[in-house]
Scaffold this active site. Structure first.
Site, PDB file in Angstrom:
ATOM      1  N   ASN A   1      10.680 -10.270 117.252  1.00 34.86           N
ATOM      2  CA  ASN A   1      10.998 -11.698 117.234  1.00 34.86           C
ATOM      3  C   ASN A   1      12.480 -11.987 117.424  1.00 34.86           C
ATOM      4  O   ASN A   1      12.858 -13.003 117.977  1.00 34.86           O
ATOM      5  CB  ASN A   1      10.504 -12.343 115.935  1.00 34.86           C
ATOM      6  CG  ASN A   1      10.845 -11.526 114.716  1.00 34.86           C
ATOM      7  OD1 ASN A   1      10.429 -10.374 114.585  1.00 34.86           O
ATOM      8  ND2 ASN A   1      11.617 -12.099 113.813  1.00 34.86           N
TER       9      ASN A   1
ATOM     10  N   GLN B   1       4.525 -12.122 118.565  1.00 35.79           N
ATOM     11  CA  GLN B   1       5.443 -12.572 119.634  1.00 35.79           C
ATOM     12  C   GLN B   1       4.965 -12.155 121.018  1.00 35.79           C
ATOM     13  O   GLN B   1       5.476 -12.644 122.017  1.00 35.79           O
ATOM     14  CB  GLN B   1       6.860 -12.027 119.377  1.00 35.79           C
ATOM     15  CG  GLN B   1       7.529 -12.608 118.146  1.00 35.79           C
ATOM     16  CD  GLN B   1       7.834 -14.104 118.281  1.00 35.79           C
ATOM     17  OE1 GLN B   1       7.793 -14.680 119.375  1.00 35.79           O
ATOM     18  NE2 GLN B   1       8.126 -14.750 117.162  1.00 35.79           N
TER      19      GLN B   1
ATOM     20  N   SER C   1      -0.516 -15.417 115.338  1.00 34.97           N
ATOM     21  CA  SER C   1      -0.279 -16.724 114.720  1.00 34.97           C
ATOM     22  C   SER C   1      -0.226 -17.774 115.830  1.00 34.97           C
ATOM     23  O   SER C   1       0.598 -17.681 116.737  1.00 34.97           O
ATOM     24  CB  SER C   1       1.051 -16.673 113.956  1.00 34.97           C
ATOM     25  OG  SER C   1       1.122 -17.717 113.039  1.00 34.97           O
ATOM     26  N   ALA C   2      -1.123 -18.774 115.749  1.00 33.12           N
ATOM     27  CA  ALA C   2      -1.317 -19.718 116.856  1.00 33.12           C
ATOM     28  C   ALA C   2      -0.054 -20.475 117.272  1.00 33.12           C
ATOM     29  O   ALA C   2       0.167 -20.707 118.457  1.00 33.12           O
ATOM     30  CB  ALA C   2      -2.405 -20.722 116.475  1.00 33.12           C
ATOM     31  N   HIS C   3       0.774 -20.866 116.287  1.00 33.33           N
ATOM     32  CA  HIS C   3       1.904 -21.743 116.652  1.00 33.33           C
ATOM     33  C   HIS C   3       2.991 -21.017 117.428  1.00 33.33           C
ATOM     34  O   HIS C   3       3.940 -21.635 117.905  1.00 33.33           O
ATOM     35  CB  HIS C   3       2.491 -22.418 115.400  1.00 33.33           C
ATOM     36  CG  HIS C   3       3.272 -21.504 114.508  1.00 33.33           C
ATOM     37  ND1 HIS C   3       4.648 -21.521 114.468  1.00 33.33           N
ATOM     38  CD2 HIS C   3       2.883 -20.548 113.623  1.00 33.33           C
ATOM     39  CE1 HIS C   3       5.064 -20.616 113.573  1.00 33.33           C
ATOM     40  NE2 HIS C   3       4.022 -20.024 113.053  1.00 33.33           N
TER      41      HIS C   3
ATOM     42  N   THR D   1     -12.762 -22.651 103.161  1.00 37.34           N
ATOM     43  CA  THR D   1     -13.420 -23.470 104.184  1.00 37.34           C
ATOM     44  C   THR D   1     -12.769 -23.214 105.542  1.00 37.34           C
ATOM     45  O   THR D   1     -11.548 -23.260 105.679  1.00 37.34           O
ATOM     46  CB  THR D   1     -13.299 -24.963 103.807  1.00 37.34           C
ATOM     47  OG1 THR D   1     -13.843 -25.126 102.495  1.00 37.34           O
ATOM     48  CG2 THR D   1     -14.059 -25.852 104.790  1.00 37.34           C
TER      49      THR D   1
ATOM     50  N   CYS E   1      12.741 -16.924 109.759  1.00 39.80           N
ATOM     51  CA  CYS E   1      12.821 -17.044 108.308  1.00 39.80           C
ATOM     52  C   CYS E   1      14.254 -16.943 107.801  1.00 39.80           C
ATOM     53  O   CYS E   1      14.496 -17.135 106.623  1.00 39.80           O
ATOM     54  CB  CYS E   1      12.000 -15.950 107.645  1.00 39.80           C
ATOM     55  SG  CYS E   1      10.320 -15.960 108.191  1.00 39.80           S
TER      56      CYS E   1
HETATM   57  N1  PLP Z   1       5.403 -11.747 112.912  1.00 34.85           N
HETATM   58  C1  PLP Z   1       6.365 -12.077 113.795  1.00 34.85           C
HETATM   59  C2  PLP Z   1       6.809 -11.065 114.799  1.00 34.85           C
HETATM   60  C3  PLP Z   1       6.943 -13.348 113.757  1.00 34.85           C
HETATM   61  O1  PLP Z   1       7.909 -13.681 114.626  1.00 34.85           O
HETATM   62  C4  PLP Z   1       6.493 -14.268 112.768  1.00 34.85           C
HETATM   63  C5  PLP Z   1       7.134 -15.600 112.651  1.00 34.85           C
HETATM   64  O2  PLP Z   1       8.313 -15.766 112.949  1.00 34.85           O
HETATM   65  C6  PLP Z   1       5.478 -13.875 111.892  1.00 34.85           C
HETATM   66  C7  PLP Z   1       4.965 -12.603 111.998  1.00 34.85           C
HETATM   67  C8  PLP Z   1       4.957 -14.800 110.833  1.00 34.85           C
HETATM   68  O3  PLP Z   1       4.229 -15.840 111.416  1.00 34.85           O
HETATM   69  P1  PLP Z   1       3.738 -17.078 110.512  1.00 34.85           P
HETATM   70  O4  PLP Z   1       4.981 -17.654 109.906  1.00 34.85           O
HETATM   71  O5  PLP Z   1       3.113 -18.007 111.484  1.00 34.85           O
HETATM   72  O6  PLP Z   1       2.797 -16.556 109.508  1.00 34.85           O
END
Ligand code: PLP
Length: 381
Positions: free
Chosen positions: A147, A175, A194-196, A232, A320
Protein backbone atom coordinates in the site's frame (compact mmCIF):
# COMPACT_ATOMS: atom_id res chain seq x y z
CA UNK A 1 -8.88 19.08 -7.54
CA UNK A 2 -6.66 16.05 -8.17
CA UNK A 3 -7.13 13.17 -5.82
CA UNK A 4 -3.93 11.12 -5.55
CA UNK A 5 -4.81 9.00 -2.50
CA UNK A 6 -6.57 6.01 -4.07
CA UNK A 7 -4.54 3.51 -2.04
CA UNK A 8 -6.32 4.93 1.02
CA UNK A 9 -9.79 4.80 -0.50
CA UNK A 10 -11.46 5.20 -3.90
CA UNK A 11 -14.64 6.94 -5.04
CA UNK A 12 -17.61 4.66 -5.66
CA UNK A 13 -17.54 3.38 -9.26
CA UNK A 14 -20.74 4.12 -11.24
CA UNK A 15 -21.55 0.40 -11.65
CA UNK A 16 -21.05 -0.11 -7.90
CA UNK A 17 -23.33 2.82 -7.07
CA UNK A 18 -26.05 1.53 -9.35
CA UNK A 19 -25.80 -1.98 -7.93
CA UNK A 20 -25.95 -0.67 -4.37
CA UNK A 21 -29.00 1.54 -4.98
CA UNK A 22 -30.76 -1.23 -6.82
CA UNK A 23 -30.10 -3.80 -4.07
CA UNK A 24 -30.92 -1.34 -1.28
CA UNK A 25 -34.25 -0.52 -2.96
CA UNK A 26 -35.48 -3.98 -3.81
CA UNK A 27 -33.33 -6.50 -1.93
CA UNK A 28 -32.82 -4.91 1.49
CA UNK A 29 -34.63 -7.65 3.41
CA UNK A 30 -32.91 -10.18 5.65
CA UNK A 31 -31.41 -12.93 3.43
CA UNK A 32 -31.86 -15.35 6.33
CA UNK A 33 -35.62 -14.56 6.62
CA UNK A 34 -37.85 -17.59 6.06
CA UNK A 35 -40.34 -15.64 3.91
CA UNK A 36 -40.19 -15.58 0.12
CA UNK A 37 -38.55 -12.17 -0.31
CA UNK A 38 -35.79 -13.13 2.16
CA UNK A 39 -35.15 -16.31 0.20
CA UNK A 40 -34.92 -14.26 -2.99
CA UNK A 41 -32.27 -11.98 -1.45
CA UNK A 42 -30.41 -15.11 -0.34
CA UNK A 43 -30.44 -16.39 -3.92
CA UNK A 44 -28.96 -13.10 -5.09
CA UNK A 45 -26.33 -13.21 -2.34
CA UNK A 46 -25.30 -16.69 -3.47
CA UNK A 47 -25.26 -15.50 -7.10
CA UNK A 48 -22.85 -12.71 -6.08
CA UNK A 49 -20.59 -15.35 -4.48
CA UNK A 50 -20.75 -17.36 -7.72
CA UNK A 51 -19.79 -14.24 -9.71
CA UNK A 52 -16.84 -13.30 -7.50
CA UNK A 53 -15.22 -16.73 -7.30
CA UNK A 54 -14.32 -17.23 -10.99
CA UNK A 55 -12.64 -13.81 -11.10
CA UNK A 56 -10.14 -15.15 -8.56
CA UNK A 57 -10.15 -18.69 -9.89
CA UNK A 58 -11.62 -20.55 -6.94
CA UNK A 59 -14.75 -22.36 -5.79
CA UNK A 60 -17.61 -20.14 -4.60
CA UNK A 61 -17.72 -22.09 -1.32
CA UNK A 62 -14.40 -20.47 -0.38
CA UNK A 63 -15.82 -16.92 -0.50
CA UNK A 64 -16.81 -15.47 2.88
CA UNK A 65 -18.16 -11.91 2.80
CA UNK A 66 -16.82 -9.69 5.58
CA UNK A 67 -16.73 -6.02 6.56
CA UNK A 68 -13.30 -5.45 4.96
CA UNK A 69 -9.68 -6.49 4.94
CA UNK A 70 -8.99 -5.63 8.58
CA UNK A 71 -11.66 -8.04 9.76
CA UNK A 72 -10.32 -10.61 7.30
CA UNK A 73 -6.73 -10.27 8.55
CA UNK A 74 -7.81 -10.69 12.17
CA UNK A 75 -10.01 -13.67 11.35
CA UNK A 76 -7.36 -15.48 9.32
CA UNK A 77 -4.62 -14.93 11.92
CA UNK A 78 -6.96 -16.09 14.70
CA UNK A 79 -7.80 -19.19 12.66
CA UNK A 80 -4.12 -20.00 12.00
CA UNK A 81 -3.34 -19.56 15.70
CA UNK A 82 -6.13 -21.98 16.60
CA UNK A 83 -5.53 -24.64 13.97
CA UNK A 84 -1.78 -24.89 13.31
CA UNK A 85 -0.03 -27.65 15.22
CA UNK A 86 1.61 -26.48 18.48
CA UNK A 87 5.10 -25.15 17.90
CA UNK A 88 4.53 -24.50 14.18
CA UNK A 89 5.94 -21.16 13.03
CA UNK A 90 4.34 -18.54 10.77
CA UNK A 91 6.60 -16.56 8.44
CA UNK A 92 5.33 -12.98 8.09
CA UNK A 93 6.56 -10.31 5.68
CA UNK A 94 7.79 -7.23 7.60
CA UNK A 95 6.14 -4.79 5.16
CA UNK A 96 2.53 -6.00 5.57
CA UNK A 97 -0.25 -3.53 6.27
CA UNK A 98 -0.66 -2.84 10.02
CA UNK A 99 -3.93 -4.83 10.07
CA UNK A 100 -1.96 -7.97 9.18
CA UNK A 101 1.12 -7.15 11.25
CA UNK A 102 -0.81 -6.35 14.41
CA UNK A 103 -3.21 -9.29 14.01
CA UNK A 104 -0.23 -11.62 13.49
CA UNK A 105 1.51 -10.25 16.59
CA UNK A 106 -1.67 -10.46 18.68
CA UNK A 107 -2.86 -13.93 17.67
CA UNK A 108 0.39 -15.65 16.75
CA UNK A 109 2.83 -13.90 19.12
CA UNK A 110 6.06 -15.85 19.50
CA UNK A 111 5.23 -18.11 16.57
CA UNK A 112 5.96 -15.28 14.12
CA UNK A 113 9.24 -15.38 12.19
CA UNK A 114 9.83 -12.14 10.28
CA UNK A 115 10.58 -12.33 6.57
CA UNK A 116 13.11 -9.76 5.39
CA UNK A 117 12.84 -7.71 2.19
CA UNK A 118 15.53 -6.25 -0.09
CA UNK A 119 16.15 -2.54 -0.76
CA UNK A 120 13.20 -2.47 -3.19
CA UNK A 121 10.89 -4.17 -0.70
CA UNK A 122 10.82 -7.55 -2.45
CA UNK A 123 10.57 -10.57 -0.18
CA UNK A 124 13.80 -12.53 0.40
CA UNK A 125 12.75 -15.80 -1.21
CA UNK A 126 16.08 -17.42 -0.26
CA UNK A 127 15.33 -16.90 3.44
CA UNK A 128 11.80 -18.21 2.93
CA UNK A 129 13.00 -21.32 1.10
CA UNK A 130 15.41 -22.11 3.94
CA UNK A 131 12.67 -21.63 6.52
CA UNK A 132 10.28 -23.86 4.61
CA UNK A 133 12.95 -26.52 4.14
CA UNK A 134 13.50 -26.57 7.92
CA UNK A 135 9.92 -27.91 8.12
CA UNK A 136 8.98 -25.78 11.10
CA UNK A 137 6.84 -23.29 9.13
CA UNK A 138 3.13 -23.99 8.80
CA UNK A 139 2.03 -20.74 7.14
CA UNK A 140 3.49 -17.86 5.16
CA UNK A 141 2.01 -14.34 5.06
CA UNK A 142 2.95 -12.07 2.13
CA UNK A 143 0.80 -9.36 0.52
CA UNK A 144 0.26 -9.07 -3.25
CA UNK A 145 0.98 -5.34 -3.55
CA UNK A 146 2.25 -2.91 -0.95
CA UNK A 147 0.00 0.00 0.00
CA UNK A 148 2.83 2.45 0.70
CA UNK A 149 5.16 1.77 -2.23
CA UNK A 150 3.03 -0.18 -4.75
CA UNK A 151 5.72 -2.89 -4.76
CA UNK A 152 4.45 -6.16 -6.26
CA UNK A 153 5.45 -9.33 -4.45
CA UNK A 154 5.90 -12.56 -6.45
CA UNK A 155 2.75 -14.05 -4.91
CA UNK A 156 2.17 -16.67 -7.64
CA UNK A 157 5.63 -18.20 -7.05
CA UNK A 158 5.17 -17.93 -3.29
CA UNK A 159 1.81 -19.74 -3.47
CA UNK A 160 3.41 -22.62 -5.40
CA UNK A 161 6.48 -22.70 -3.15
CA UNK A 162 4.26 -22.93 -0.07
CA UNK A 163 2.16 -25.67 -1.68
CA UNK A 164 5.30 -27.74 -2.34
CA UNK A 165 6.22 -27.42 1.31
CA UNK A 166 2.69 -28.04 2.63
CA UNK A 167 2.56 -24.61 4.24
CA UNK A 168 -0.56 -22.44 4.04
CA UNK A 169 -0.12 -19.21 2.05
CA UNK A 170 -2.04 -16.10 3.21
CA UNK A 171 -2.08 -13.19 0.75
CA UNK A 172 -3.52 -9.72 1.44
CA UNK A 173 -4.68 -8.68 -2.05
CA UNK A 174 -6.32 -5.40 -0.96
CA UNK A 175 -4.15 -3.19 -3.16
CA UNK A 176 -3.87 -5.62 -6.08
CA UNK A 177 -7.57 -6.15 -6.66
CA UNK A 178 -9.16 -3.83 -9.19
CA UNK A 179 -5.77 -2.58 -10.37
CA UNK A 180 -4.32 -5.77 -11.84
CA UNK A 181 -6.08 -8.97 -12.95
CA UNK A 182 -7.36 -11.05 -10.03
CA UNK A 183 -6.98 -14.32 -11.92
CA UNK A 184 -4.93 -16.87 -10.04
CA UNK A 185 -5.29 -15.31 -6.58
CA UNK A 186 -7.36 -18.35 -5.67
CA UNK A 187 -4.08 -20.32 -5.72
CA UNK A 188 -3.32 -18.77 -2.34
CA UNK A 189 -4.95 -20.64 0.55
CA UNK A 190 -6.15 -17.46 2.23
CA UNK A 191 -6.86 -14.16 0.50
CA UNK A 192 -8.38 -10.93 1.83
CA UNK A 193 -9.83 -7.95 -0.03
CA UNK A 194 -11.66 -4.70 0.75
CA UNK A 195 -14.25 -3.21 -1.63
CA UNK A 196 -13.51 0.49 -1.08
CA UNK A 197 -9.99 0.02 -2.42
CA UNK A 198 -11.36 -0.84 -5.87
CA UNK A 199 -14.42 1.35 -6.40
CA UNK A 200 -16.79 -0.49 -4.08
CA UNK A 201 -18.41 0.82 -0.88
CA UNK A 202 -16.78 0.98 2.54
CA UNK A 203 -17.59 -1.67 5.13
CA UNK A 204 -17.57 -4.71 2.86
CA UNK A 205 -14.87 -7.15 1.79
CA UNK A 206 -14.16 -10.83 1.62
CA UNK A 207 -11.95 -13.68 2.74
CA UNK A 208 -11.15 -16.60 0.46
CA UNK A 209 -10.92 -19.36 3.01
CA UNK A 210 -8.64 -22.35 2.51
CA UNK A 211 -10.17 -25.36 0.80
CA UNK A 212 -11.94 -27.48 3.39
CA UNK A 213 -11.55 -24.99 6.28
CA UNK A 214 -15.01 -25.81 7.62
CA UNK A 215 -14.07 -24.57 11.07
CA UNK A 216 -13.19 -21.05 9.89
CA UNK A 217 -15.25 -18.47 11.80
CA UNK A 218 -14.65 -14.81 11.08
CA UNK A 219 -17.24 -13.93 13.73
CA UNK A 220 -19.20 -16.07 16.16
CA UNK A 221 -22.98 -15.90 16.50
CA UNK A 222 -25.64 -16.88 13.96
CA UNK A 223 -25.10 -19.29 11.11
CA UNK A 224 -24.81 -16.76 8.26
CA UNK A 225 -22.22 -17.12 5.48
CA UNK A 226 -22.52 -20.93 5.61
CA UNK A 227 -21.49 -20.79 9.24
CA UNK A 228 -18.25 -18.88 8.54
CA UNK A 229 -19.29 -15.38 9.57
CA UNK A 230 -22.11 -14.47 11.90
CA UNK A 231 -24.04 -11.23 11.41
CA UNK A 232 -26.84 -10.08 9.12
CA UNK A 233 -25.52 -10.20 5.58
CA UNK A 234 -24.89 -6.85 3.85
CA UNK A 235 -26.32 -7.78 0.47
CA UNK A 236 -26.36 -4.24 -1.01
CA UNK A 237 -22.69 -3.88 -0.04
CA UNK A 238 -21.81 -7.28 -1.51
CA UNK A 239 -23.70 -6.61 -4.76
CA UNK A 240 -21.95 -3.26 -5.09
CA UNK A 241 -18.49 -4.74 -4.36
CA UNK A 242 -18.94 -7.50 -6.94
CA UNK A 243 -20.16 -4.97 -9.54
CA UNK A 244 -17.07 -2.83 -8.88
CA UNK A 245 -14.70 -5.75 -9.32
CA UNK A 246 -16.43 -7.00 -12.47
CA UNK A 247 -16.21 -3.51 -13.95
CA UNK A 248 -12.54 -3.25 -13.05
CA UNK A 249 -11.76 -6.70 -14.46
CA UNK A 250 -13.67 -6.28 -17.70
CA UNK A 251 -12.98 -2.64 -18.54
CA UNK A 252 -10.20 -1.15 -16.46
CA UNK A 253 -7.30 -3.55 -15.95
CA UNK A 254 -6.90 -3.67 -19.75
CA UNK A 255 -5.59 -0.10 -19.55
CA UNK A 256 -2.77 -1.07 -17.23
CA UNK A 257 0.09 -0.67 -19.77
CA UNK A 258 -0.99 2.85 -20.74
CA UNK A 259 -1.32 3.85 -17.07
CA UNK A 260 2.08 2.41 -16.23
CA UNK A 261 3.52 4.56 -19.00
CA UNK A 262 1.94 7.68 -17.43
CA UNK A 263 3.47 6.82 -14.05
CA UNK A 264 6.90 6.29 -15.61
CA UNK A 265 6.67 9.59 -17.51
CA UNK A 266 5.74 11.29 -14.22
CA UNK A 267 8.75 9.71 -12.50
CA UNK A 268 11.15 10.95 -15.20
CA UNK A 269 9.67 14.46 -15.08
CA UNK A 270 9.84 14.58 -11.29
CA UNK A 271 13.48 13.48 -11.29
CA UNK A 272 14.28 16.47 -13.51
CA UNK A 273 12.08 18.92 -11.62
CA UNK A 274 13.30 17.93 -8.15
CA UNK A 275 17.03 17.16 -8.21
CA UNK A 276 17.87 14.75 -5.38
CA UNK A 277 14.43 13.11 -5.27
CA UNK A 278 14.36 9.31 -4.99
CA UNK A 279 11.68 6.87 -6.19
CA UNK A 280 11.05 4.17 -3.57
CA UNK A 281 11.36 0.65 -5.02
CA UNK A 282 12.52 2.06 -8.37
CA UNK A 283 14.32 -1.15 -9.26
CA UNK A 284 11.30 -3.42 -8.94
CA UNK A 285 7.83 -3.95 -10.40
CA UNK A 286 5.23 -1.70 -8.83
CA UNK A 287 1.54 -0.92 -9.23
CA UNK A 288 0.83 1.36 -12.19
CA UNK A 289 -0.93 3.82 -9.89
CA UNK A 290 1.56 4.28 -7.03
CA UNK A 291 4.65 6.46 -6.66
CA UNK A 292 6.45 6.91 -3.36
CA UNK A 293 8.96 9.71 -3.39
CA UNK A 294 11.72 10.50 -0.91
CA UNK A 295 11.76 14.25 -1.31
CA UNK A 296 15.04 16.13 -1.44
CA UNK A 297 14.27 18.24 1.62
CA UNK A 298 11.60 19.21 4.17
CA UNK A 299 9.16 17.24 6.30
CA UNK A 300 6.56 15.36 4.23
CA UNK A 301 3.66 16.86 6.22
CA UNK A 302 4.66 20.34 5.00
CA UNK A 303 4.62 19.13 1.39
CA UNK A 304 1.25 17.43 1.87
CA UNK A 305 -0.30 20.61 3.32
CA UNK A 306 1.07 22.80 0.51
CA UNK A 307 0.02 20.38 -2.21
CA UNK A 308 -3.44 20.26 -0.63
CA UNK A 309 -3.69 24.06 -0.91
CA UNK A 310 -3.05 23.65 -4.64
CA UNK A 311 -5.80 21.02 -4.92
CA UNK A 312 -3.68 17.83 -4.82
CA UNK A 313 -4.40 15.19 -2.21
CA UNK A 314 -1.38 12.98 -1.54
CA UNK A 315 -0.39 11.08 1.59
CA UNK A 316 2.62 10.46 3.77
CA UNK A 317 2.30 6.70 3.48
CA UNK A 318 -0.25 4.26 4.74
CA UNK A 319 -3.94 5.08 5.15
CA UNK A 320 -3.68 4.43 8.85
CA UNK A 321 -0.63 6.60 9.47
CA UNK A 322 -1.22 9.57 11.72
CA UNK A 323 1.15 12.25 12.87
CA UNK A 324 1.81 10.36 16.12
CA UNK A 325 2.93 7.20 14.31
CA UNK A 326 6.64 6.70 13.93
CA UNK A 327 8.31 6.67 10.52
CA UNK A 328 7.04 4.01 8.12
CA UNK A 329 7.84 0.39 9.06
CA UNK A 330 7.82 -0.40 5.34
CA UNK A 331 10.63 2.02 4.56
CA UNK A 332 12.52 0.90 7.67
CA UNK A 333 12.39 -2.72 6.47
CA UNK A 334 13.79 -1.52 3.13
CA UNK A 335 16.77 0.08 4.85
CA UNK A 336 15.66 3.74 4.80
CA UNK A 337 16.58 5.92 7.75
CA UNK A 338 13.82 7.51 9.89
CA UNK A 339 14.95 10.88 8.53
CA UNK A 340 14.41 9.71 4.92
CA UNK A 341 11.06 8.19 5.86
CA UNK A 342 9.91 11.59 7.16
CA UNK A 343 10.58 12.97 3.68
CA UNK A 344 8.37 10.38 1.94
CA UNK A 345 5.12 11.16 0.17
CA UNK A 346 2.90 8.77 -1.75
CA UNK A 347 0.82 9.66 -4.81
CA UNK A 348 -1.68 6.97 -5.76
CA UNK A 349 -3.79 7.50 -8.86
CA UNK A 350 -7.14 6.00 -9.81
CA UNK A 351 -8.63 4.92 -13.11
CA UNK A 352 -10.21 8.38 -13.46
CA UNK A 353 -6.83 10.13 -13.04
CA UNK A 354 -5.70 11.61 -16.36
CA UNK A 355 -2.23 11.99 -17.87
CA UNK A 356 -2.72 15.76 -17.41
CA UNK A 357 -3.33 15.25 -13.67
CA UNK A 358 0.09 13.56 -13.41
CA UNK A 359 1.70 16.43 -15.39
CA UNK A 360 0.09 19.03 -13.14
CA UNK A 361 1.30 17.17 -10.07
CA UNK A 362 4.89 17.55 -11.31
CA UNK A 363 4.36 21.29 -11.68
CA UNK A 364 2.83 21.54 -8.21
CA UNK A 365 5.72 19.59 -6.68
CA UNK A 366 8.21 21.93 -8.36
CA UNK A 367 6.41 24.98 -6.91
CA UNK A 368 6.17 23.48 -3.43
CA UNK A 369 9.84 22.57 -3.55
CA UNK A 370 10.67 26.28 -3.68
CA UNK A 371 8.34 27.05 -0.75
CA UNK A 372 9.51 24.20 1.50
CA UNK A 373 13.13 25.19 1.75
CA UNK A 374 15.87 23.02 3.17
CA UNK A 375 16.58 23.92 6.81
CA UNK A 376 19.99 25.48 5.87
CA UNK A 377 18.42 27.77 3.29
CA UNK A 378 15.83 28.98 5.82
CA UNK A 379 18.59 29.89 8.28
CA UNK A 380 20.52 31.82 5.63
CA UNK A 381 17.50 33.95 4.68
N1 PLP B 1 -4.42 -4.25 3.52
C1 PLP B 1 -3.89 -3.27 2.76
C2 PLP B 1 -2.73 -3.59 1.87
C3 PLP B 1 -4.40 -1.97 2.82
O1 PLP B 1 -3.87 -0.99 2.08
C4 PLP B 1 -5.49 -1.72 3.70
C5 PLP B 1 -6.02 -0.34 3.85
O2 PLP B 1 -5.29 0.64 3.71
C6 PLP B 1 -6.02 -2.78 4.45
C7 PLP B 1 -5.45 -4.02 4.33
C8 PLP B 1 -7.17 -2.57 5.39
O3 PLP B 1 -8.34 -2.33 4.67
P1 PLP B 1 -9.68 -1.88 5.44
O4 PLP B 1 -9.31 -0.63 6.19
O5 PLP B 1 -10.65 -1.61 4.36
O6 PLP B 1 -10.08 -2.98 6.33
Amino acid sequence: MSYFDHNATTPLAPAAREAWLHAQDDAWQNPSGLYGIGARVKVRLEAAREQLAPLLGCAAARVVFTSGATEGANAVCAHLARTLLPGTLVAVNRTEHPCVLEAAKFFLGERVVWLEVDGNGVIATGQLEKLLASKGVGAVVVMAANNETGLLQPWRELARLCRRHHAAFFCDASQWLGKLPAAGLGEADWVIGSAHKFGGPKGVGFVLAAEGAQDFHAQHGGGQEHGHRAGTENFPGVASMVAALIEAETKKVLLETERLHWRETFERAVSTALPGVRMVGAGAERLWNTVSLILPHGENTRWVARLDKRGFQVSTGSACATAKDGPSHVLAAMGCSPEEARRMIRASAGWETTEMDWTKLVQALAEVSVEVKPAEAVIKI
